[in-house]
Design a protein around this motif. Structure first.
Motif, PDB file in Angstrom:
ATOM      1  N   ILE A  70     -52.445  27.201  -3.006  1.00 27.59           N
ATOM      2  CA  ILE A  70     -53.538  26.043  -2.465  1.00 27.59           C
ATOM      3  C   ILE A  70     -52.979  24.771  -3.647  1.00 27.59           C
ATOM      4  O   ILE A  70     -52.973  25.188  -4.650  1.00 27.59           O
ATOM      5  CB  ILE A  70     -54.749  26.120  -2.808  1.00 27.59           C
ATOM      6  CG1 ILE A  70     -55.639  27.295  -1.686  1.00 27.59           C
ATOM      7  CG2 ILE A  70     -56.071  25.193  -2.723  1.00 27.59           C
ATOM      8  CD1 ILE A  70     -56.688  27.526  -1.460  1.00 27.59           C
ATOM      9  N   SER A  71     -52.988  23.586  -2.991  1.00 29.36           N
ATOM     10  CA  SER A  71     -52.996  22.912  -3.817  1.00 29.36           C
ATOM     11  C   SER A  71     -53.614  21.697  -4.872  1.00 29.36           C
ATOM     12  O   SER A  71     -54.711  22.208  -3.798  1.00 29.36           O
ATOM     13  CB  SER A  71     -52.205  20.973  -3.728  1.00 29.36           C
ATOM     14  OG  SER A  71     -52.623  20.981  -2.288  1.00 29.36           O
ATOM     15  N   LEU A  72     -53.775  21.229  -5.868  1.00 27.20           N
ATOM     16  CA  LEU A  72     -55.102  20.236  -6.350  1.00 27.20           C
ATOM     17  C   LEU A  72     -55.387  19.411  -5.365  1.00 27.20           C
ATOM     18  O   LEU A  72     -56.726  19.501  -5.113  1.00 27.20           O
ATOM     19  CB  LEU A  72     -54.585  20.225  -7.846  1.00 27.20           C
ATOM     20  CG  LEU A  72     -54.283  21.161  -8.482  1.00 27.20           C
ATOM     21  CD1 LEU A  72     -53.832  20.354 -10.317  1.00 27.20           C
ATOM     22  CD2 LEU A  72     -55.516  21.428  -9.268  1.00 27.20           C
ATOM     23  N   GLN A  76     -59.362  19.437  -3.862  1.00 25.45           N
ATOM     24  CA  GLN A  76     -59.899  17.513  -4.750  1.00 25.45           C
ATOM     25  C   GLN A  76     -60.465  17.748  -3.045  1.00 25.45           C
ATOM     26  O   GLN A  76     -61.672  16.719  -3.158  1.00 25.45           O
ATOM     27  CB  GLN A  76     -58.668  16.957  -5.054  1.00 25.45           C
ATOM     28  CG  GLN A  76     -59.719  15.359  -5.733  1.00 25.45           C
ATOM     29  CD  GLN A  76     -58.497  14.811  -6.180  1.00 25.45           C
ATOM     30  OE1 GLN A  76     -58.203  15.837  -6.626  1.00 25.45           O
ATOM     31  NE2 GLN A  76     -59.063  13.425  -6.283  1.00 25.45           N
ATOM     32  N   THR A  77     -59.751  17.664  -2.134  1.00 27.33           N
ATOM     33  CA  THR A  77     -60.219  17.461  -0.471  1.00 27.33           C
ATOM     34  C   THR A  77     -61.216  18.456  -0.185  1.00 27.33           C
ATOM     35  O   THR A  77     -62.353  17.899   0.693  1.00 27.33           O
ATOM     36  CB  THR A  77     -59.063  17.418   0.260  1.00 27.33           C
ATOM     37  OG1 THR A  77     -58.142  16.497   0.327  1.00 27.33           O
ATOM     38  CG2 THR A  77     -59.651  16.522   1.722  1.00 27.33           C
ATOM     39  N   ALA A  78     -61.093  19.716  -0.409  1.00 29.75           N
ATOM     40  CA  ALA A  78     -62.309  20.005   0.041  1.00 29.75           C
ATOM     41  C   ALA A  78     -63.622  19.965  -0.495  1.00 29.75           C
ATOM     42  O   ALA A  78     -64.691  20.345  -0.796  1.00 29.75           O
ATOM     43  CB  ALA A  78     -61.887  21.807  -0.266  1.00 29.75           C
ATOM     44  N   THR A 113     -71.151  23.678  -8.322  1.00 24.85           N
ATOM     45  CA  THR A 113     -69.873  23.354  -7.838  1.00 24.85           C
ATOM     46  C   THR A 113     -69.755  22.773  -5.944  1.00 24.85           C
ATOM     47  O   THR A 113     -70.539  23.290  -5.401  1.00 24.85           O
ATOM     48  CB  THR A 113     -69.027  24.396  -8.137  1.00 24.85           C
ATOM     49  OG1 THR A 113     -67.152  24.505  -7.606  1.00 24.85           O
ATOM     50  CG2 THR A 113     -68.832  25.465  -7.342  1.00 24.85           C
ATOM     51  N   PRO A 114     -69.744  21.858  -6.217  1.00 27.69           N
ATOM     52  CA  PRO A 114     -68.143  21.016  -6.878  1.00 27.69           C
ATOM     53  C   PRO A 114     -68.920  19.483  -7.901  1.00 27.69           C
ATOM     54  O   PRO A 114     -68.576  19.234  -8.120  1.00 27.69           O
ATOM     55  CB  PRO A 114     -67.456  20.462  -6.029  1.00 27.69           C
ATOM     56  CG  PRO A 114     -68.028  19.873  -4.220  1.00 27.69           C
ATOM     57  CD  PRO A 114     -69.173  20.732  -4.537  1.00 27.69           C
ATOM     58  N   GLN A 188     -64.062   8.791  -2.874  1.00 31.94           N
ATOM     59  CA  GLN A 188     -62.903   8.487  -3.979  1.00 31.94           C
ATOM     60  C   GLN A 188     -62.236  10.055  -4.185  1.00 31.94           C
ATOM     61  O   GLN A 188     -60.738  10.049  -4.284  1.00 31.94           O
ATOM     62  CB  GLN A 188     -63.527   7.894  -5.516  1.00 31.94           C
ATOM     63  CG  GLN A 188     -62.366   7.961  -6.154  1.00 31.94           C
ATOM     64  CD  GLN A 188     -61.743   6.464  -5.379  1.00 31.94           C
ATOM     65  OE1 GLN A 188     -62.411   5.161  -5.837  1.00 31.94           O
ATOM     66  NE2 GLN A 188     -59.869   5.944  -5.467  1.00 31.94           N
ATOM     67  N   LEU A 189     -63.141  10.964  -4.260  1.00 34.32           N
ATOM     68  CA  LEU A 189     -62.140  12.234  -4.024  1.00 34.32           C
ATOM     69  C   LEU A 189     -61.186  12.538  -3.473  1.00 34.32           C
ATOM     70  O   LEU A 189     -60.015  12.279  -3.045  1.00 34.32           O
ATOM     71  CB  LEU A 189     -62.638  13.369  -4.428  1.00 34.32           C
ATOM     72  CG  LEU A 189     -63.758  14.242  -5.709  1.00 34.32           C
ATOM     73  CD1 LEU A 189     -65.081  15.007  -5.453  1.00 34.32           C
ATOM     74  CD2 LEU A 189     -63.432  14.228  -6.447  1.00 34.32           C
ATOM     75  N   VAL A 190     -62.072  11.950  -2.189  1.00 36.71           N
ATOM     76  CA  VAL A 190     -60.655  12.533  -0.485  1.00 36.71           C
ATOM     77  C   VAL A 190     -59.717  11.322  -0.718  1.00 36.71           C
ATOM     78  O   VAL A 190     -58.420  11.847  -0.260  1.00 36.71           O
ATOM     79  CB  VAL A 190     -61.380  12.366   0.487  1.00 36.71           C
ATOM     80  CG1 VAL A 190     -60.379  12.509   1.633  1.00 36.71           C
ATOM     81  CG2 VAL A 190     -62.117  13.493   0.349  1.00 36.71           C
ATOM     82  N   ALA A 191     -60.007   9.655  -1.585  1.00 34.06           N
ATOM     83  CA  ALA A 191     -58.948   9.019  -1.326  1.00 34.06           C
ATOM     84  C   ALA A 191     -58.006   9.657  -2.119  1.00 34.06           C
ATOM     85  O   ALA A 191     -56.476   9.694  -1.956  1.00 34.06           O
ATOM     86  CB  ALA A 191     -59.513   8.022  -1.363  1.00 34.06           C
ATOM     87  N   ASP A 192     -58.606   9.774  -3.481  1.00 32.24           N
ATOM     88  CA  ASP A 192     -57.269  10.425  -4.956  1.00 32.24           C
ATOM     89  C   ASP A 192     -56.263  11.381  -3.792  1.00 32.24           C
ATOM     90  O   ASP A 192     -55.133  11.689  -4.314  1.00 32.24           O
ATOM     91  CB  ASP A 192     -57.333  10.532  -5.922  1.00 32.24           C
ATOM     92  CG  ASP A 192     -58.216   9.772  -6.223  1.00 32.24           C
ATOM     93  OD1 ASP A 192     -58.277   8.596  -6.529  1.00 32.24           O
ATOM     94  OD2 ASP A 192     -59.545   9.794  -7.496  1.00 32.24           O
ATOM     95  N   ALA A 193     -57.000  12.462  -3.250  1.00 32.04           N
ATOM     96  CA  ALA A 193     -56.487  13.633  -3.194  1.00 32.04           C
ATOM     97  C   ALA A 193     -55.386  13.163  -1.672  1.00 32.04           C
ATOM     98  O   ALA A 193     -54.291  13.706  -1.818  1.00 32.04           O
ATOM     99  CB  ALA A 193     -57.392  14.386  -2.028  1.00 32.04           C
TER     100      ALA A 193
END
Length: 202
Positions: A70-72, A76-78, A113-114, A188-193
């Motif tokens: 799993i990548s960071l 982040q997307t999850a 979490t999260p 924003q989390l998804v966009a950054d991912a």
């Protein structure tokens, strides 16, 4: 103890986990019908879950991600999608019914979490651990993590005072505002991912 590292880790985690900003979302997720004892228990459970997640990733984060492949950005997307789901429930009023199934475990997910122990806090913790060279550095990072979680508990523990002022109508208004803010955080989390995926592919 390396005080500079402690200060950097504390400030970074405080800004990311945002103890004051958790109060309105905590009040909304625990529901206007909850008793003071139920809120106090939810605060303790949420902080315990967040601390457990942060400590686990501080010690074994890179190993876990590498083992599972799993990548960071994927993590982040999850987290972003899960927060978006909760945000939509808040905006549409799906969580206003005291009987909704989500009430029973909101202290763990999405609060512990999260929301608290999210991708940002996890990544920041892993970075500070990787920067540590000796026992003093590790102690500084551990102290910073513990201090931030104590503040998180204090803010949520004493948020019960706010409910007496706001009452049910005030909580309803805050739930809509919190839903909007939570949706923005999720997007924003998804966009950054997505940006990280693109940069990695490039």
């Amino acid at each position: 103890m390396t005080w500079q590292l402690f200060g950097e880790a504390f400030v970074t985690l405080f800004v990311i986990m945002d103890p004051p900003g958790t109060v309105p979302i905590f009040l909304v997720l625990t529901g206007a019908g909850s008793t003071a004892a139920q809120r106090q228990r939810a605060a303790l459970v949420a902080v315990a879950v967040a601390l457990g997640v942060i400590v686990t990733f501080a010690l074994f984060g890179q190993v876990i991600l590498d083992y599972l492949g799993i990548s960071l950005p994927a993590l982040q997307t999850a987290g972003g999608l899960l927060l978006l789901l909760v945000a939509l429930q808040l905006l549409t009023g799906a969580m206003d019914d005291p009987g909704t199934p989500a009430r029973g475990n909101v202290a763990m997910v999405p609060l512990g979490t999260p929301l608290l122990a999210g991708p940002g806090a996890i990544v920041a913790t892993m970075v500070f651990v990787q920067r540590s060279d000796d026992a003093a550095d590790y102690l500084a990072v551990a102290a910073a993590i513990l201090a931030v979680h104590v503040l998180l508990w204090i803010f949520m523990r004493y948020s019960v005072v706010i409910i007496r002022v706001l009452r049910e109508s005030g909580i309803l208004l805050i739930s809509r505002i919190a839903g909007l803010l939570l949706a923005a955080i999720a997007v924003q989390l998804v966009a950054d991912a997505v940006r990280a995926f693109i940069e990695g592919a490039g």
